[in-house]
Scaffold this motif. Structure first.
Motif, PDB file in Angstrom:
ATOM      1  N   LYS A   1      -0.756  -5.874  10.287  1.00 60.11           N
ATOM      2  CA  LYS A   1      -0.214  -4.547   9.945  1.00 60.11           C
ATOM      3  C   LYS A   1       0.959  -4.124  10.813  1.00 60.11           C
TER       4      LYS A   1
ATOM      5  N   ASP B   1       2.625   0.853   3.560  1.00 58.21           N
ATOM      6  CA  ASP B   1       1.860   0.231   4.645  1.00 58.21           C
ATOM      7  C   ASP B   1       1.708  -1.242   4.252  1.00 58.21           C
TER       8      ASP B   1
ATOM      9  N   GLU C   1       0.887  -1.162   0.000  1.00 62.19           N
ATOM     10  CA  GLU C   1       0.000   0.000   0.000  1.00 62.19           C
ATOM     11  C   GLU C   1       0.927   1.214   0.000  1.00 62.19           C
TER      12      GLU C   1
ATOM     13  N   GLU D   1       1.904   4.958   0.112  1.00 63.59           N
ATOM     14  CA  GLU D   1       1.197   6.056   0.768  1.00 63.59           C
ATOM     15  C   GLU D   1       2.084   7.290   0.926  1.00 63.59           C
TER      16      GLU D   1
HETATM   17 ZN    ZN Z   1      -2.764   1.689   4.254  1.00 65.10          ZN
END
Ligand code: ZN
Length: 225
Positions: A127, A106, A75, A77
């Motif tokens: 995460k 991420d 991801e 970002e």
């Molecule tokens: Zn994210």
């Protein structure tokens, strides 16, 4: 407090920021097209989660994929480096406290996250693990004209663009996010905010060569092992 074990953000110049990262605050589903690609509803208020400082690594050092935990999604970002303590801040105060802008991944254990979501459990297993927050260097805002409402990020794997977007597409703009989250979590100098991912997330594979760019201010390359 002994802080020498905490990671410290760097600027493109190589200079280290003068305070360590105590946490990385992340924003979920901040681009409508990304919310839709994973079959999620568009949120009516920002969705936050926090990656611990221990999850931070540096893109330039390469990425080690966790083994045996299913797919690891990128991801890409826009990352915001906080320069001053922010608590209960206005949008104007929040914008004034930004020390730098950069890029980060991420990284998300998507299969693990799917199981957690199905059970209604928190996302930390998917995460927050060590290594799941590789960051690049930051561009200092000193002396730079910045339109926070139209920052362009691009992410390529093996020369092919996989994700690109602008902060103009965010459901909640950067100033709004920083002010809002500062009413929940005090942001310390050195903390980092990851502002959500545009559409195009997908799995990383060993051998992938990555490139992330923010405007023409930051270009960082990484490789996946
Ligand atoms: Zn994210």
């Amino acid at each position: 407090m002994r802080t020498e074990h905490l990671p410290v953000a760097r600027f493109v110049s190589g200079e280290a920021f003068d305070a360590p990262i105590s946490k990385v605050v992340c924003v979920g589903r901040n681009y409508a097209a990304h919310a839709r690609e994973l079959g999620n509803a568009v949120p009516d208020q920002p969705i936050y989660f926090i990656k611990p400082a221990s999850s931070v690594t540096w893109l330039e050092a390469g990425i080690d994929l966790p083994a045996g935990l299913g797919s690891v999604h990128h991801e890409a970002e826009i990352a915001v480096l906080i320069g001053e303590t922010l608590s209960g801040a206005s949008e104007e105060e929040a914008v004034g406290a930004i020390a730098g802008l950069g890029v980060g991944l991420d990284l998300t254990l998507r299969d693990v996250q799917g199981d957690l979501k199905a059970k209604g459990h928190p996302w930390e297993r998917a995460k927050g693990m060590d290594g799941l927050c590789p960051l690049g260097p930051f561009a200092s805002l000193a002396g730079r004209e910045v339109d926070l409402g139209d920052l362009h990020i691009r992410f390529a794997i093996n020369g092919q663009i996989r994700q690109q977007g602008s902060s103009a597409q965010m459901l909640f703009p950067i100033a709004t996010l920083l002010a809002d989250m500062s009413h929940l979590f005090t942001l310390y100098p050195g903390d980092v905010v990851l502002t959500g991912t545009p559409e195009g997330v997908g799995p990383l594979a060993a051998g992938d060569e990555l490139e992330l760019t923010l405007e023409n201010w930051v270009t960082v390359r990484s490789s996946v092992r």
